[in-house]
Design a protein around this motif. Sequence first.
Motif, PDB file in Angstrom:
ATOM      1  N   ASN A 112      41.465  30.476  43.445  1.00 43.61           N
ATOM      2  CA  ASN A 112      39.993  31.155  43.402  1.00 43.61           C
ATOM      3  C   ASN A 112      39.593  31.106  44.787  1.00 43.61           C
ATOM      4  O   ASN A 112      38.683  32.395  44.919  1.00 43.61           O
ATOM      5  N   CYS A 115      40.189  34.579  46.630  1.00 41.14           N
ATOM      6  CA  CYS A 115      40.422  35.854  45.717  1.00 41.14           C
ATOM      7  C   CYS A 115      39.503  36.349  46.553  1.00 41.14           C
ATOM      8  O   CYS A 115      38.171  35.882  45.876  1.00 41.14           O
ATOM      9  N   CYS A 159      42.459  38.356  40.364  1.00 35.21           N
ATOM     10  CA  CYS A 159      42.423  36.993  40.602  1.00 35.21           C
ATOM     11  C   CYS A 159      42.558  36.280  39.949  1.00 35.21           C
ATOM     12  O   CYS A 159      43.854  34.886  39.672  1.00 35.21           O
TER      13      CYS A 159
END
Length: 474
Positions: A112, A115, A159
């Motif tokens: 995360n 992204c 994502c």
Amino acid sequence: MLRSCVAVLSVAMLMGTAVEAQDTNHVGGYLLVKSTDQLKVLAANAKTLPITRLWISFVSPTLTYVNGSNTLVGTGLNLTSDADGGFAQVKQYVQQIEAGGVETFISMGGWNYNCYPYLYMQYSVGGYGTSTPNYWKIQQYGGGSVSGCTTANQYCWVCEPASEHTSLDKSFSIFPEPGHSASWTAAKKYVQAGAGNGPAPQWNEDMIPGTQWKAPSGVSSLVPGSTQYIKMNRNPYEDIVYLAKDLGCTGVDVDYEEMWHADTFKTGNGPWDLTQTVYKYAAILKNVESTIKTVAPAMKLSTAAGAVGAWSGNWWGGNLKGVWLKVNQMYPDLMQFMATGANSGGVNVMTYDLSSNEQYHECPEDGVCALDQQVAFYMNTYDQANIAASVGYEIGTPAYPDPTHDPTHQLPLTNQMMASIISQTQPKHKMGFFWELYKPAQAGQATPTQLAQALCNALLPGNSRCTGVIPPYQ
């Protein structure tokens, strides 16, 4: 040193690797911290854990931490409601874990925190036609067109799926280019000097978290990540070192996975070139390394590396193929700092989240599709590149391919695959690591304790740790 010199020498002779790696063998595990209770129970059992390295993950690449401030607020790893975000507790547990013989690292990045939803959708997932592994997300959520991927559906949930309840402004981040920082400027100069006959480095310091950035497509989107480091005139690649030092950690870890960057800034007409991403990653590493040398000379540096990262040959987009190979070729001292000697924390190859889907050419060679075969193939590319690297394992259901969309091509770590990889590939490498300490395993799959014990017995034979367990937490 956790075992006798005789044991070290005997294991080293058995390993037979052509690549001179770190000075001793290690078993490592990444911890996705959800509660300080996890660290508390690990600290209480540190002397018997079947691991010798622990990566505490993840802090944000846009973190802020002022030397001596003793707070996790602003790091992306805010664990408690206390004024210090849990810093005092984490420091206490880190000290106990270290005293128990386990090295600790603070890890920056993770999926995360790598992204950029719009750019990943536009140039990675949707950048190579409709017959690509993740294009189904654009078909399902965007009506078959990238124009249907908007902020409302977080750009077709490329994502994270909707079930994760992420937000565009808080859940994701990029690795920034802090142009206001003198040490970042020095890192850029280092990269420029090593570029040789390669393409000239092109930087994107106008891609500032919290602001709108106009992509080559003409679409503007929010750059993910915190703006606080800019407001405070800080550099995250310095601050992670200060944070690790104040916590009492052995090292820091750079988990760089910006596939969107490679696909957005590629050059050529196919096959393409991703040297611009090589430059960015190298500059980040250099910035962290230079801070270590200045602030904490004994600190170790590790990195997560893509399975395809040392694979030579044509790059057709969608991953980070060859990035670590090129860094090693162009900036060998950066790789050596992480892979050999006193500051070596390891080059941790993520030989997991692999797929057997031959429709999308996801096996590295025809017929080389089983998990143990692919792990052997990709680790051999690191051997051939003369990069001392660590074998990666994943507990439980892989994140890729999508477990709901393409479960039949998933390659989980079964007990059979674990035994095969440890017997065939692991003996050539001095460290094995796994994701993640508290990730649940399904029936027939290796549990965290089973894997840690098996790796321990292979890499640290006779060590009393090898009968230890990963303890549960409340």
